[in-house]
Design a protein around this motif. Structure first.
Motif, PDB file in Angstrom:
ATOM      1  N   LEU A  27      22.853  35.109  19.221  1.00 18.43           N
ATOM      2  CA  LEU A  27      22.423  33.750  18.875  1.00 18.43           C
ATOM      3  C   LEU A  27      21.076  33.733  18.148  1.00 18.43           C
ATOM      4  N   LEU A  28      20.862  34.682  17.268  1.00 21.39           N
ATOM      5  CA  LEU A  28      19.580  34.790  16.570  1.00 21.39           C
ATOM      6  C   LEU A  28      19.311  33.574  15.702  1.00 21.39           C
ATOM      7  N   ASP A  29      20.340  33.048  15.037  1.00 17.09           N
ATOM      8  CA  ASP A  29      20.144  31.864  14.185  1.00 17.09           C
ATOM      9  C   ASP A  29      19.737  30.652  15.012  1.00 17.09           C
ATOM     10  N   VAL A  30      20.378  30.459  16.141  1.00 15.09           N
ATOM     11  CA  VAL A  30      20.064  29.320  17.010  1.00 15.09           C
ATOM     12  C   VAL A  30      18.630  29.430  17.527  1.00 15.09           C
ATOM     13  N   ARG A  31      18.223  30.623  17.901  1.00 10.12           N
ATOM     14  CA  ARG A  31      16.861  30.820  18.424  1.00 10.12           C
ATOM     15  C   ARG A  31      15.804  30.454  17.376  1.00 10.12           C
ATOM     16  N   VAL A  32      16.023  30.881  16.143  1.00  9.19           N
ATOM     17  CA  VAL A  32      15.046  30.620  15.077  1.00  9.19           C
ATOM     18  C   VAL A  32      15.003  29.131  14.732  1.00  9.19           C
ATOM     19  N   LEU A  33      16.157  28.495  14.595  1.00 10.84           N
ATOM     20  CA  LEU A  33      16.176  27.076  14.246  1.00 10.84           C
ATOM     21  C   LEU A  33      15.651  26.210  15.397  1.00 10.84           C
ATOM     22  N   ARG A  34      15.844  26.654  16.621  1.00 12.38           N
ATOM     23  CA  ARG A  34      15.300  25.933  17.768  1.00 12.38           C
ATOM     24  C   ARG A  34      13.780  25.909  17.720  1.00 12.38           C
ATOM     25  N   GLU A  35      13.182  27.004  17.289  1.00 14.83           N
ATOM     26  CA  GLU A  35      11.720  27.047  17.163  1.00 14.83           C
ATOM     27  C   GLU A  35      11.226  25.977  16.189  1.00 14.83           C
ATOM     28  N   ALA A  36      11.912  25.826  15.058  1.00 15.35           N
ATOM     29  CA  ALA A  36      11.526  24.805  14.084  1.00 15.35           C
ATOM     30  C   ALA A  36      11.674  23.413  14.693  1.00 15.35           C
ATOM     31  N   LEU A  66       8.815  22.724  17.136  1.00 16.24           N
ATOM     32  CA  LEU A  66       7.562  22.407  16.449  1.00 16.24           C
ATOM     33  C   LEU A  66       7.569  20.995  15.873  1.00 16.24           C
ATOM     34  N   ALA A  67       8.755  20.493  15.516  1.00  9.99           N
ATOM     35  CA  ALA A  67       8.882  19.143  14.966  1.00  9.99           C
ATOM     36  C   ALA A  67       9.097  18.098  16.058  1.00  9.99           C
ATOM     37  N   GLY A  68       9.214  18.518  17.312  1.00  9.41           N
ATOM     38  CA  GLY A  68       9.410  17.581  18.419  1.00  9.41           C
ATOM     39  C   GLY A  68      10.819  17.035  18.511  1.00  9.41           C
ATOM     40  N   LEU A  69      11.809  17.827  18.068  1.00  4.80           N
ATOM     41  CA  LEU A  69      13.205  17.399  18.084  1.00  4.80           C
ATOM     42  C   LEU A  69      14.041  18.357  18.928  1.00  4.80           C
ATOM     43  N   ASP A  70      15.184  17.862  19.392  1.00  2.07           N
ATOM     44  CA  ASP A  70      16.122  18.709  20.119  1.00  2.07           C
ATOM     45  C   ASP A  70      17.111  19.313  19.134  1.00  2.07           C
ATOM     46  N   LEU A  71      17.643  20.480  19.478  1.00  7.62           N
ATOM     47  CA  LEU A  71      18.687  21.123  18.687  1.00  7.62           C
ATOM     48  C   LEU A  71      19.974  21.093  19.485  1.00  7.62           C
ATOM     49  N   ARG A  72      20.995  20.490  18.887  1.00 10.08           N
ATOM     50  CA  ARG A  72      22.330  20.494  19.499  1.00 10.08           C
ATOM     51  C   ARG A  72      23.219  21.333  18.593  1.00 10.08           C
ATOM     52  N   PHE A  73      23.689  22.450  19.095  1.00 13.99           N
ATOM     53  CA  PHE A  73      24.489  23.343  18.265  1.00 13.99           C
ATOM     54  C   PHE A  73      25.907  23.457  18.790  1.00 13.99           C
ATOM     55  N   THR A  74      26.816  23.662  17.852  1.00 12.18           N
ATOM     56  CA  THR A  74      28.189  24.025  18.159  1.00 12.18           C
ATOM     57  C   THR A  74      28.426  25.338  17.451  1.00 12.18           C
ATOM     58  N   ARG A 122      13.936  22.328  24.213  1.00  8.54           N
ATOM     59  CA  ARG A 122      14.487  21.584  23.080  1.00  8.54           C
ATOM     60  C   ARG A 122      15.929  21.956  22.724  1.00  8.54           C
ATOM     61  N   ILE A 123      16.645  22.594  23.635  1.00 13.98           N
ATOM     62  CA  ILE A 123      18.079  22.822  23.427  1.00 13.98           C
ATOM     63  C   ILE A 123      18.820  21.685  24.112  1.00 13.98           C
ATOM     64  N   HIS A 124      19.615  20.965  23.348  1.00 12.38           N
ATOM     65  CA  HIS A 124      20.377  19.823  23.866  1.00 12.38           C
ATOM     66  C   HIS A 124      21.441  20.311  24.845  1.00 12.38           C
ATOM     67  N   SER A 125      21.619  19.587  25.924  1.00 11.26           N
ATOM     68  CA  SER A 125      22.583  19.990  26.963  1.00 11.26           C
ATOM     69  C   SER A 125      24.027  19.944  26.474  1.00 11.26           C
TER      70      SER A 125
END
Length: 145
Positions: free
Chosen positions: A74-83, A86-94, A121-124
């Motif tokens: 999940l390297l892509d998810v980890r990197v985009l989650r960091e962004a 930093l922007a104060g948003l949650d990441l919801r991935f499929t 910041r990872i969406h449930s």
């Protein structure tokens, strides 16, 4: 009272070092290469962070949705989650990954998914479907929108 073990036997058990098998060597996959991490960091993370900071998000929609074809780490998810963090948003991935259930790759994917779910910041509602990308077109598939 009769002793169960002699002093020598107990000492032998204490001094004996347990033997542990070395874990099997994980294969080096294309997405583990340093240049791929460079792409993730400087061509995905940094531009996404700039875009997120320049975009107005309504208070009730502060979630970035991401369709991923993640590897087992999940390297892509980890990197985009960091962004997103930093922007104060949650990441919801499929994520769509067609690993065979119970395989070594599936075990690694489960470990990585558990670690990622514990990050800020990872969406449930994030999920990884064990399906091929092509299954999006199959109406009976879990991946079908």
């Amino acid at each position: 009272m009769e002793e169960e073990f002699s002093d020598d036997e107990i000492l032998g058990r204490i001094l004996r070092k347990p033997t542990v098998e070395d874990p099997p060597q994980r294969p080096f996959k294309p997405w583990h290469r340093p240049r791929k991490q460079w792409v993730r960091r400087y061509q995905w993370h940094d531009p996404l962070l700039r875009m997120l900071r320049e975009t107005h998000f309504p208070d009730d929609a502060r979630t970035v949705r991401y369709l991923s074809l993640p590897g087992e780490d999940l390297l892509d998810v980890r990197v985009l989650r960091e962004a997103c963090e930093l922007a104060g948003l949650d990441l919801r991935f499929t994520g769509l990954n067609s690993v065979r259930r119970g395989s070594a790759d599936d075990v690694q994917l489960n470990i990585a998914e558990s670690a990622v779910r514990g990050l800020a910041r990872i969406h449930s509602g994030s999920t990884i479907l064990r399906e091929r990308f092509e299954s999006i077109a199959n109406r009976r598939s879990l991946a079908y929108p």
